[in-house]
Design a protein around this motif. Structure first.
Motif, PDB file in Angstrom:
ATOM      1  N   THR A  87       0.760  -1.160  -0.006  1.00  0.00           N
ATOM      2  CA  THR A  87      -0.086   0.073  -0.099  1.00  0.00           C
ATOM      3  C   THR A  87       1.001   1.066  -0.084  1.00  0.00           C
ATOM      4  N   LYS A 111       5.369   4.344  -1.246  1.00  0.00           N
ATOM      5  CA  LYS A 111       5.274   3.110  -0.842  1.00  0.00           C
ATOM      6  C   LYS A 111       5.309   3.464   0.745  1.00  0.00           C
ATOM      7  N   ARG A 147      -4.990   6.975  -0.835  1.00  0.00           N
ATOM      8  CA  ARG A 147      -4.349   5.809  -0.639  1.00  0.00           C
ATOM      9  C   ARG A 147      -4.557   4.819  -1.665  1.00  0.00           C
ATOM     10  N   GLU A 190      -3.480   0.557  -3.100  1.00  0.00           N
ATOM     11  CA  GLU A 190      -3.080  -0.847  -2.861  1.00  0.00           C
ATOM     12  C   GLU A 190      -2.602  -1.256  -4.408  1.00  0.00           C
ATOM     13  N   ILE A 237      -7.895   2.585  -1.972  1.00  0.00           N
ATOM     14  CA  ILE A 237      -8.347   2.466  -0.781  1.00  0.00           C
ATOM     15  C   ILE A 237      -9.334   3.411  -0.313  1.00  0.00           C
TER      16      ILE A 237
END
Length: 127
Positions: free
Chosen positions: A3, A20, A45, A47, A65
């Motif tokens: 993530t 990251k 955010r 993933e 996310i």
């Protein structure tokens, strides 16, 4: 899946970088974004999978996310304020419509102010 947060994304050029969570940056192209998503916002955010590319790590199959809060939506006028503005705008446009029915265009000075007001209301609605 790793993530991270979007550090930068240029929608016109179709690429950007994700920071990251465990350190380092990952290159991301627009063709790995979810269906219907054309751009990423800084701070968003995500993933993602990682593949080793010619120039380092690249994101693969990005999933959102969450989305960062919109600053423009946070600065919107309150609904009570907009209600008054829209009601006044309706009266103003009704007067202009009556003038058109009588074969008259609004004068240039008046037209410019009305156009500016319509643009501001449209901007407020579009946020």
């Amino acid at each position: 899946m790793p993530t991270g947060k979007v550090r930068f994304f240029d929608a016109e050029k179709g690429f950007g970088f994700i920071a990251k969570d465990d350190g380092g940056d990952v290159y991301v192209r627009s063709n790995v974004l979810p269906a219907g998503v054309t751009a990423l916002k800084p701070g968003q955010r995500v993933e993602f999978g990682i593949i080793e590319g010619r120039r380092g790590e690249q994101a693969l199959s990005v999933h959102l996310i969450d989305t960062p809060p919109s600053l423009s939506k946070a600065s919107r006028m309150k609904p009570e304020q907009m209600a008054v503005i829209v009601e006044d705008l309706i009266k103003l446009l009704d007067d202009i419509g009556n003038g058109y029915r009588r074969g008259r265009h609004p004068d240039d000075k008046h037209s410019a102010k009305i156009a500016q007001l319509l643009r501001r209301v449209a901007d407020e609605l579009e946020l």
